[in-house]
Design a protein around this motif. Sequence first.
Motif, mmCIF file in Angstrom:
data_model
loop_
_atom_site.group_PDB
_atom_site.id
_atom_site.type_symbol
_atom_site.label_atom_id
_atom_site.label_comp_id
_atom_site.label_asym_id
_atom_site.label_seq_id
_atom_site.Cartn_x
_atom_site.Cartn_y
_atom_site.Cartn_z
ATOM 1 N N LEU A 62 0.816 -1.214 0.000
ATOM 2 C CA LEU A 62 0.000 0.000 0.000
ATOM 3 C C LEU A 62 0.849 1.262 0.000
ATOM 4 O O LEU A 62 0.455 2.267 -0.589
ATOM 5 C CB LEU A 62 -0.944 0.004 1.203
ATOM 6 C CG LEU A 62 -2.094 -0.999 1.133
ATOM 7 C CD1 LEU A 62 -2.900 -0.973 2.408
ATOM 8 C CD2 LEU A 62 -2.978 -0.728 -0.060
ATOM 9 N N ASN A 63 2.031 1.201 0.649
ATOM 10 C CA ASN A 63 2.914 2.365 0.644
ATOM 11 C C ASN A 63 3.376 2.699 -0.765
ATOM 12 O O ASN A 63 3.490 3.867 -1.126
ATOM 13 C CB ASN A 63 4.121 2.128 1.547
ATOM 14 C CG ASN A 63 3.766 2.254 3.011
ATOM 15 O OD1 ASN A 63 2.736 2.827 3.356
ATOM 16 N ND2 ASN A 63 4.610 1.702 3.860
ATOM 17 N N ARG A 64 3.640 1.675 -1.560
ATOM 18 C CA ARG A 64 4.078 1.901 -2.940
ATOM 19 C C ARG A 64 2.965 2.526 -3.762
ATOM 20 O O ARG A 64 3.212 3.419 -4.576
ATOM 21 C CB ARG A 64 4.559 0.602 -3.561
ATOM 22 C CG ARG A 64 5.858 0.104 -2.913
ATOM 23 C CD ARG A 64 6.316 -1.207 -3.471
ATOM 24 N NE ARG A 64 6.692 -1.058 -4.869
ATOM 25 C CZ ARG A 64 6.815 -2.076 -5.692
ATOM 26 N NH1 ARG A 64 6.612 -3.298 -5.280
ATOM 27 N NH2 ARG A 64 7.142 -1.868 -6.947
ATOM 28 N N LEU A 121 0.718 7.744 -6.191
ATOM 29 C CA LEU A 121 -0.326 8.757 -6.386
ATOM 30 C C LEU A 121 -0.066 10.047 -5.620
ATOM 31 O O LEU A 121 -0.701 11.063 -5.886
ATOM 32 C CB LEU A 121 -1.675 8.185 -5.963
ATOM 33 C CG LEU A 121 -2.182 6.992 -6.767
ATOM 34 C CD1 LEU A 121 -3.441 6.420 -6.129
ATOM 35 C CD2 LEU A 121 -2.445 7.386 -8.194
ATOM 36 N N SER A 122 0.855 10.009 -4.679
ATOM 37 C CA SER A 122 1.062 11.129 -3.767
ATOM 38 C C SER A 122 1.421 12.441 -4.472
ATOM 39 O O SER A 122 0.869 13.496 -4.151
ATOM 40 C CB SER A 122 2.152 10.782 -2.762
ATOM 41 O OG SER A 122 2.370 11.851 -1.888
ATOM 42 N N PHE A 123 2.346 12.383 -5.412
ATOM 43 C CA PHE A 123 2.796 13.614 -6.063
ATOM 44 C C PHE A 123 1.637 14.347 -6.737
ATOM 45 O O PHE A 123 1.433 15.542 -6.525
ATOM 46 C CB PHE A 123 3.896 13.333 -7.090
ATOM 47 C CG PHE A 123 4.294 14.554 -7.864
ATOM 48 C CD1 PHE A 123 5.156 15.475 -7.309
ATOM 49 C CD2 PHE A 123 3.785 14.796 -9.127
ATOM 50 C CE1 PHE A 123 5.514 16.628 -7.999
ATOM 51 C CE2 PHE A 123 4.133 15.937 -9.825
ATOM 52 C CZ PHE A 123 5.005 16.853 -9.257
ATOM 53 N N GLY A 181 -4.158 1.895 -14.858
ATOM 54 C CA GLY A 181 -3.031 0.978 -14.995
ATOM 55 C C GLY A 181 -2.995 -0.038 -13.860
ATOM 56 O O GLY A 181 -2.738 -1.229 -14.082
ATOM 57 N N MET A 182 -3.246 0.430 -12.637
ATOM 58 C CA MET A 182 -3.268 -0.489 -11.489
ATOM 59 C C MET A 182 -4.406 -1.490 -11.622
ATOM 60 O O MET A 182 -4.233 -2.684 -11.337
ATOM 61 C CB MET A 182 -3.414 0.298 -10.194
ATOM 62 C CG MET A 182 -2.139 0.985 -9.751
ATOM 63 S SD MET A 182 -2.316 1.707 -8.132
ATOM 64 C CE MET A 182 -2.773 3.374 -8.571
ATOM 65 N N LEU A 183 -5.571 -1.034 -12.075
ATOM 66 C CA LEU A 183 -6.702 -1.946 -12.262
ATOM 67 C C LEU A 183 -6.419 -2.978 -13.332
ATOM 68 O O LEU A 183 -6.785 -4.139 -13.206
ATOM 69 C CB LEU A 183 -7.971 -1.152 -12.610
ATOM 70 C CG LEU A 183 -8.612 -0.380 -11.470
ATOM 71 C CD1 LEU A 183 -9.759 0.482 -11.985
ATOM 72 C CD2 LEU A 183 -9.108 -1.328 -10.387
ATOM 73 N N ALA A 184 -5.732 -2.571 -14.390
ATOM 74 C CA ALA A 184 -5.387 -3.511 -15.456
ATOM 75 C C ALA A 184 -4.435 -4.587 -14.943
ATOM 76 O O ALA A 184 -4.576 -5.773 -15.289
ATOM 77 C CB ALA A 184 -4.770 -2.763 -16.634
#
Length: 135
Positions: free
Chosen positions: A2-4, A9-11, A128-131
Amino acid sequence: MLNRLDDMLSFHTQALRVRDQRQQVLASNIANADTPNYKARDLDFKSALQGALKGAPVAGGTTLATTTAGHLAGKPGLGADAGLLYRTPAQGSVDGNTVDMDAERAAFADNAIHYEFNLTRISQQIKGMLAVIQG
């Protein structure tokens, strides 16, 4: 794991917050274009984003006081004088107002385009994460 995902998304999330604060300042300048002695303000995006990435409140924002254990912590926002800079007028005016509508409109449009870019990037990252998750 989760940290990754959060770091990824943080920036753009922090950039959206700073862009939102700047949009509010620019809108305030435009709204006060006819107010005598109003001084146009702006926010240095680069330094505000660097501060936000380090965990500082956006634009040196204020914090809310909680007086009871049941109060929720508020999100920092712009205070009355929260790290905003005065814009140097290109041409003086008789009534002391420093708002240059052409410069304000250009800055507002530029900020809106960058805001939209950050939204698009976040959307692309999530897709991209969902894919990857769906295979």
